[in-house]
Motif scaffolding. Structure first.
Motif, PDB file in Angstrom:
ATOM      1  N   LEU A 586       0.863  -1.188   0.000  1.00 24.33           N
ATOM      2  CA  LEU A 586       0.000   0.000   0.000  1.00 24.33           C
ATOM      3  C   LEU A 586       0.896   1.234   0.000  1.00 24.33           C
ATOM      4  O   LEU A 586       1.708   1.406   0.901  1.00 24.33           O
ATOM      5  CB  LEU A 586      -0.905   0.001   1.232  1.00 24.33           C
ATOM      6  CG  LEU A 586      -1.727   1.284   1.485  1.00 24.33           C
ATOM      7  CD1 LEU A 586      -2.693   1.548   0.340  1.00 24.33           C
ATOM      8  CD2 LEU A 586      -2.467   1.190   2.823  1.00 24.33           C
ATOM      9  N   LEU A 588       1.065   5.164   0.306  1.00 22.25           N
ATOM     10  CA  LEU A 588       0.351   6.356   0.750  1.00 22.25           C
ATOM     11  C   LEU A 588       1.194   7.585   0.455  1.00 22.25           C
ATOM     12  O   LEU A 588       2.388   7.619   0.758  1.00 22.25           O
ATOM     13  CB  LEU A 588       0.054   6.272   2.248  1.00 22.25           C
ATOM     14  CG  LEU A 588      -0.784   5.083   2.717  1.00 22.25           C
ATOM     15  CD1 LEU A 588      -0.981   5.136   4.230  1.00 22.25           C
ATOM     16  CD2 LEU A 588      -2.134   5.055   2.009  1.00 22.25           C
ATOM     17  N   SER A 591      -2.065  13.042  -3.468  1.00 25.73           N
ATOM     18  CA  SER A 591      -2.942  12.695  -4.589  1.00 25.73           C
ATOM     19  C   SER A 591      -2.362  13.154  -5.920  1.00 25.73           C
ATOM     20  O   SER A 591      -1.519  14.050  -5.982  1.00 25.73           O
ATOM     21  CB  SER A 591      -4.319  13.344  -4.394  1.00 25.73           C
ATOM     22  OG  SER A 591      -4.872  13.005  -3.145  1.00 25.73           O
ATOM     23  N   GLY A 608      -4.978  12.356   4.001  1.00 25.01           N
ATOM     24  CA  GLY A 608      -4.859  11.095   4.724  1.00 25.01           C
ATOM     25  C   GLY A 608      -3.458  10.805   5.203  1.00 25.01           C
ATOM     26  O   GLY A 608      -3.099   9.636   5.416  1.00 25.01           O
ATOM     27  N   GLY A 613      -5.307   9.224   9.510  1.00 24.09           N
ATOM     28  CA  GLY A 613      -5.491   8.867   8.107  1.00 24.09           C
ATOM     29  C   GLY A 613      -4.664   7.661   7.701  1.00 24.09           C
ATOM     30  O   GLY A 613      -5.121   6.793   6.951  1.00 24.09           O
ATOM     31  N   ILE A 614      -3.430   7.614   8.190  1.00 25.27           N
ATOM     32  CA  ILE A 614      -2.576   6.464   7.873  1.00 25.27           C
ATOM     33  C   ILE A 614      -3.167   5.191   8.459  1.00 25.27           C
ATOM     34  O   ILE A 614      -3.271   4.151   7.772  1.00 25.27           O
ATOM     35  CB  ILE A 614      -1.149   6.705   8.412  1.00 25.27           C
ATOM     36  CG1 ILE A 614      -0.490   7.862   7.658  1.00 25.27           C
ATOM     37  CG2 ILE A 614      -0.305   5.439   8.293  1.00 25.27           C
ATOM     38  CD1 ILE A 614       0.800   8.357   8.282  1.00 25.27           C
ATOM     39  N   ARG A 616      -6.301   4.606   9.261  1.00 21.35           N
ATOM     40  CA  ARG A 616      -7.550   4.303   8.573  1.00 21.35           C
ATOM     41  C   ARG A 616      -7.292   3.636   7.225  1.00 21.35           C
ATOM     42  O   ARG A 616      -7.946   2.642   6.872  1.00 21.35           O
ATOM     43  CB  ARG A 616      -8.358   5.590   8.391  1.00 21.35           C
ATOM     44  CG  ARG A 616      -9.717   5.387   7.727  1.00 21.35           C
ATOM     45  CD  ARG A 616     -10.540   6.670   7.777  1.00 21.35           C
ATOM     46  NE  ARG A 616      -9.865   7.792   7.132  1.00 21.35           N
ATOM     47  CZ  ARG A 616      -9.323   8.820   7.792  1.00 21.35           C
ATOM     48  NH1 ARG A 616      -9.361   8.861   9.112  1.00 21.35           N
ATOM     49  NH2 ARG A 616      -8.748   9.804   7.143  1.00 21.35           N
ATOM     50  N   SER A 617      -6.350   4.173   6.456  1.00 20.48           N
ATOM     51  CA  SER A 617      -6.049   3.589   5.145  1.00 20.48           C
ATOM     52  C   SER A 617      -5.530   2.163   5.272  1.00 20.48           C
ATOM     53  O   SER A 617      -5.882   1.282   4.466  1.00 20.48           O
ATOM     54  CB  SER A 617      -5.010   4.450   4.420  1.00 20.48           C
ATOM     55  OG  SER A 617      -5.524   5.732   4.135  1.00 20.48           O
ATOM     56  N   GLU A 620      -8.427  -0.138   6.171  1.00 17.86           N
ATOM     57  CA  GLU A 620      -9.311  -0.359   5.025  1.00 17.86           C
ATOM     58  C   GLU A 620      -8.709  -1.343   4.033  1.00 17.86           C
ATOM     59  O   GLU A 620      -9.417  -2.152   3.434  1.00 17.86           O
ATOM     60  CB  GLU A 620      -9.608   0.978   4.344  1.00 17.86           C
ATOM     61  CG  GLU A 620     -10.518   1.894   5.156  1.00 17.86           C
ATOM     62  CD  GLU A 620     -10.678   3.261   4.515  1.00 17.86           C
ATOM     63  OE1 GLU A 620     -10.014   3.513   3.472  1.00 17.86           O
ATOM     64  OE2 GLU A 620     -11.451   4.085   5.051  1.00 17.86           O
ATOM     65  N   ARG A 621      -7.394  -1.283   3.864  1.00 19.97           N
ATOM     66  CA  ARG A 621      -6.737  -2.159   2.888  1.00 19.97           C
ATOM     67  C   ARG A 621      -6.414  -3.535   3.469  1.00 19.97           C
ATOM     68  O   ARG A 621      -6.562  -4.550   2.797  1.00 19.97           O
ATOM     69  CB  ARG A 621      -5.456  -1.488   2.399  1.00 19.97           C
ATOM     70  CG  ARG A 621      -4.617  -2.336   1.449  1.00 19.97           C
ATOM     71  CD  ARG A 621      -5.273  -2.529   0.092  1.00 19.97           C
ATOM     72  NE  ARG A 621      -4.433  -3.329  -0.778  1.00 19.97           N
ATOM     73  CZ  ARG A 621      -3.448  -2.843  -1.534  1.00 19.97           C
ATOM     74  NH1 ARG A 621      -3.199  -1.536  -1.525  1.00 19.97           N
ATOM     75  NH2 ARG A 621      -2.734  -3.634  -2.295  1.00 19.97           N
TER      76      ARG A 621
END
Length: 643
Positions: A586, A588, A591, A608, A613-614, A616-617, A620-621
C-alpha cells in the motif's frame, strides 16, 4: 460621482474607467489602505503590493481588461489587481483553504490572463498571447487586443525574460507592452519633471511616426541609416542609460517615469497603447509605498503573517523548536568553519533559505546569483570542477527550473554538488505553485544522485553533513516549518549510505516511512502493532532491509509527503520486484492533483497523511491483518537490524 468611498463602488475595471482621472488619487489612497488592512488580517505579500497600487489602477484605467490581456510576473504584486477585478470581498479568504490564491490564477478570474507564481514567465506568456491574437486577426482595427506584461527588476535577472525579449524583438505585427516595475535597480537615474516630459515625447505618435518615416527614408542609404540609428541610440542613452539594452532587443524603450505619479503614468500608457510592435516602459516605484514601516524595511514586510498595522510586526518570541531552515542555516555556518572548501549559493532566496548569517560570516564564500536557477546549478558545477564543495540552497519547487543543468552539468559529470531542498512537500498558504511534491521522482531517476529525507531536526543536521561529505551529487530534502522538537546534536555523525533504521518492532505489517512522515507513522504503528522503519534514504533504497522485512511480515505500507507516482513508494515497489518479493504493498502519499493553499496540517489531514489517516487507510486495505493487533513489542533502536 459624489464624494465618498470610491473603492466600494468598483466591482470591476469598467467602474474604474467610468471615473474622472482626477479621482484616481482618492482611489489609490483607499486601495492602499485596503491592501494594508487586508494583509494585516490574513498575512501575505505586502511591500510589493503597496508599491504597485497606482500601476494597477493605471493599467485597468487605460486598457480594456479583460479583453486586453494583463500578465503579472510572479504575482507578489497582484493584490491591487485582484481587488479592482471583483475580489475585494473575498480578500478576507486570501491564501486560506477554500479562499482565493495569493497569486494570479486563471480558474479564479477572467482578469487573471495567466497563472503565475514562479518568476520571469510574463513576457513569454504575453508574447504568446500577442502572437495568437495576430494569427486570429484580433490585432486590427480600433478594438484590437493589446497585451501587457508587468515584470519586476528582480524577475528581469532571469535568462527566460531575456529569451522572451529576444524573440519578441523579431516578431512582427504584435501588440506587446512590457512594463518594468523597477523598485531596486541602481541603474535608474532620478525621476522627475524632465523624465516625465521625455517619456511623453518618446511615447507619442509624433515621435513614433517621425522615427518610422526617417527610418524608411534613410534605409535606402545604409551608411547614413546606421549613423542615424546610432545617433538616436546614443541620444537616448545619455538620458536613460538602461534604455539602450532594451532597444537592442528590438523594443521601443520609454522611461524611466515615476510609477506613483498618475500624471506621468496615464498619458504615457495611453500613448503606448496606440503604438505597434514591442514596447518597453520603465517605471520606478517604492516597495512599501504609503506605509512607513514597510518602506523602511521592505524585506521584513515582504510576506508577513498577521500583524497590527498600528504597531507593526513585533519581534517574535524565540521559537520552542527550530525550523528545518534554521537547522540548515546553523549547519552551513558550522560546516563552513570546519571546511574552507564550502561555498554557499542561492538563487535570490537568502532569507527564505536561511543564509543571512552565512553571508555575514563568510561573504567571500556566499553567492546570490539572482532569480537564475539554471545558472545557479551550472555555476555550482563549475565551482565543483575546481575542487571546492558548493552547497546550493534552493526550494524544491525552484530546482525544477534547473533540471537539465542538474542532469547534464552536475550528475553526468558526477560532481560533488549538494542541494539543500527547502519547502519539500506541502507549503501551506503558497499553494500548488510552491509545493515540493515531485522531487523524489525527478531526483531518484538520475544516475549518480543520492537523496536523503530527514525525519526530524537532528537527523536533518546529520544528513546535511553526510551529503556534504559524499563525493558526488546529493540532495537533502526537508519541509517548511519545524519538526517534532528533536534535540539537535552539535557534533556531526555520518549516516551509513543507503541504510534505514527500525523505529518500532511489530508484526504482520511493516510501515516504511520517509522523511517527516515518520512521526504520524509511529502513532499509527502503535495502534496497529505494526513495524515502523525510518527509511532515511530515498536513493539508494535499503533493499537488504526490505528483503529482511519480507521474511516475517505479510504486507508493506509506504508513507511519503510526495506524489505516489514515481516517489519513494515506487522505489520500494521496484526493489521488491527486482528481488522477487511478492507481498501486498500500500503506497500512501499525495494525490495525483495540484493541491491548493491551506494550513499544512489541514492539507495533510485531507490527504490522509496524518496519524489517523494512515491508520484508517491501512485498516481499510488490510483489515484482516490490522483489526486485532497483538501486544506492543519493544521498539528497536537506531540501526538495530535484529529480527
Amino acid at each position: 460621482m459624489p464624494a465618498g468611498n470610491l473603492l466600494d463602488r468598483i466591482d470591476d475595471p469598467s467602474a474604474l474607467r467610468a471615473l474622472d482621472r482626477s479621482q484616481l488619487g482618492q482611489v489609490a489612497a483607499e486601495l492602499r489602505a485596503f491592501v494594508l488592512d487586508s494583509v494585516s488580517r490574513t498575512g501575505g505579500h505586502l511591500s510589493s503590493n503597496l508599491g504597485t497600487v497606482e500601476l494597477a489602477i493605471a493599467l485597468h484605467f487605460v486598457f480594456d481588461t479583460p479583453r486586453d490581456r494583463l500578465v503579472w510576473d510572479v504575482g507578489h504584486q497582484s493584490y491591487p489587481h485582484k481587488i479592482l477585478t471583483g475580489r475585494r470581498e473575498r480578500m478576507s479568504s486570501l491564501r486560506q483553504f477554500g479562499g482565493i490564491s495569493g497569486f494570479p490564477k486563471r480558474g479564479e478570474s477572467e482578469y487573471d490572463s495567466f497563472g503565475t507564481a514562479h518568476s520571469s514567465t510574463s513576457i513569454s506568456a504575453a508574447l504568446g498571447m500577442a502572437v495568437a491574437s495576430r494569427n486570429k486577426g484580433e490585432n486590427q482595427g480600433p478594438g484590437r487586443r493589446r497585451h501587457v506584461a508587468v515584470i519586476g527588476d528582480g524577475a528581469l535577472t532571469a535568462g527566460m525574460a531575456f529569451e522572451a525579449m529576444n524573440s519578441a524583438g523579431v516578431t512582427p505585427d504584435i501588440d506587446l507592452l512590457v512594463v518594468l516595475n523597477d523598485n531596486d535597480m541602481s541603474i535608474s537615474p532620478p525621476v522627475g519633471a524632465l523624465n516625465r516630459h521625455l517619456a511623453r515625447l518618446m511615447s507619442g505618435q509624433f515621435y513614433a511616426k517621425a522615427r518610422d518615416v526617417g527610418r524608411a527614408m534613410l534605409s535606402r542609404v545604409p551608411p547614413v541609416f546606421e549613423l542615424a540609428r546610432r545617433l538616436e541610440e546614443h541620444a537616448k542613452g545619455m538620458v536613460v542609460p538602461a534604455g539602450t539594452l532594451f532597444e537592442e532587443f528590438g523594443f521601443n524603450y520609454v522611461g524611466p517615469i515615476d510609477g506613483h505619479d498618475f500624471e506621468a503614468l496615464i498619458p504615457t500608457l495611453q500613448n503606448m497603447r496606440e503604438l505597434r510592435g514591442p514596447q518597453f516602459l520603465h517605471i520606478v516605484t517604492r516597495k512599501g509605498r504609503g506605509y512607513k514601516l514597510a518602506e523602511a524595511d521592505p524585506v521584513l514586510y515582504h510576506g508577513p503573517g498577521r500583524f497590527d498595522p498600528a504597531e507593526g510586526i513585533r519581534k517574535p518570541a524565540a521559537p520552542s523548536r527550530p525550523t528545518f531552515t534554521q537547522v540548515f542555516g546553523d549547519w552551513i555556518c558550522d560546516m563552513a568553519a570546519l571546511d574552507d572548501r564550502l561555498v554557499g549559493i542561492t538563487p535570490a532566496m537568502r532569507e527564505g533559505s536561511g543564509l543571512v548569517e552565512f553571508e555575514r560570516r563568510f561573504p567571500q564564500r556566499y553567492f546570490d546569483v539572482g532569480i537564475a536557477e539554471q545558472h545557479a546549478v551550472t555555476f555550482a558545477a563549475g565551482i565543483a570542477c575546481e575542487g571546492l564543495k558548493p552547497v546550493v540552497a534552493i526550494y524544491s519547487t525552484f530546482l525544477q527550473r534547473g533540471y537539465d543543468q542538474l542532469i547534464h552539468d552536475v550528475a553526468l559529470q558526477n560532481l560533488p554538488v549538494m542541494f539543500a531542498l527547502d519547502r519539500a512537500g506541502l507549503v501551506g498558504a503558497d499553494g500548488a505553485t510552491h509545493a515540493g511534491m515531485f522531487d523524489y521522482a525527478f531526483l531518484r531517476c538520475i544516475p549518480n544522485m543520492v537523496v536523503l529525507a530527514p525525519s526530524d531536526e537532528n537527523e536533518c543536521r546529520q544528513m546535511l553533513y553526510t551529503a556534504f561529505m559524499h563525493e558526488g551529487p546529493s540532495a537533502v530534502r526537508y519541509p517548511r516549518g519545524a519538526g517534532v522538537g528533536a534535540e539537535v546534536q552539535r557534533e556531526f555523525t555520518a549516516i551509513p549510505l543507503g541504510k534505514a533504521e527500525f523505529r518500532r518492532r511489530g508484526r504482520k505489517i511493516a510501515i516504511l516511512a520517509f522523511g517527516t512522515m515518520l512521526a504520524p507513522a509511529l502513532v499509527a504503528g502503535e495502534a496497529l502493532d505494526a513495524t515502523v522503519v525510518n527509511m532515511r534514504w530515498v536513493k539508494p533504497i535499503d533493499r537488504a532491509l526490505i528483503a529482511e522485512l519480507a521474511a516475517d511480515h505479510e504486507a508493506f505500507v509506504t508513507v511519503e509527503e510526495h506524489v505516489v507516482m514515481g516517489g519513494a513508494g515506487s522505489a520500494v515497489a521496484e526493489a521488491m520486484a527486482g528481488d522477487g518479493i511478492v507481498l501486498p504493498l500500500l503506497q500512501l502519499g499525495l494525490s495525483d492533483r495540484f493541491i491548493d493553499h491551506g494550513e499544512q496540517s489541514q492539507l495533510l489531514r485531507l490527504e490522509g497523511l496524518d496519524a489517523d489517516g494512515i491508520e484508517r487507510s491501512i485498516r481499510e486495505r488490510f483489515g484482516a491483518l490490522a483489526a486485532a493487533p497483538g501486544p506492543r513489542l519493544v521498539a528497536g533502536g537506531a540501526g538495530d537490524r535484529a529480527a
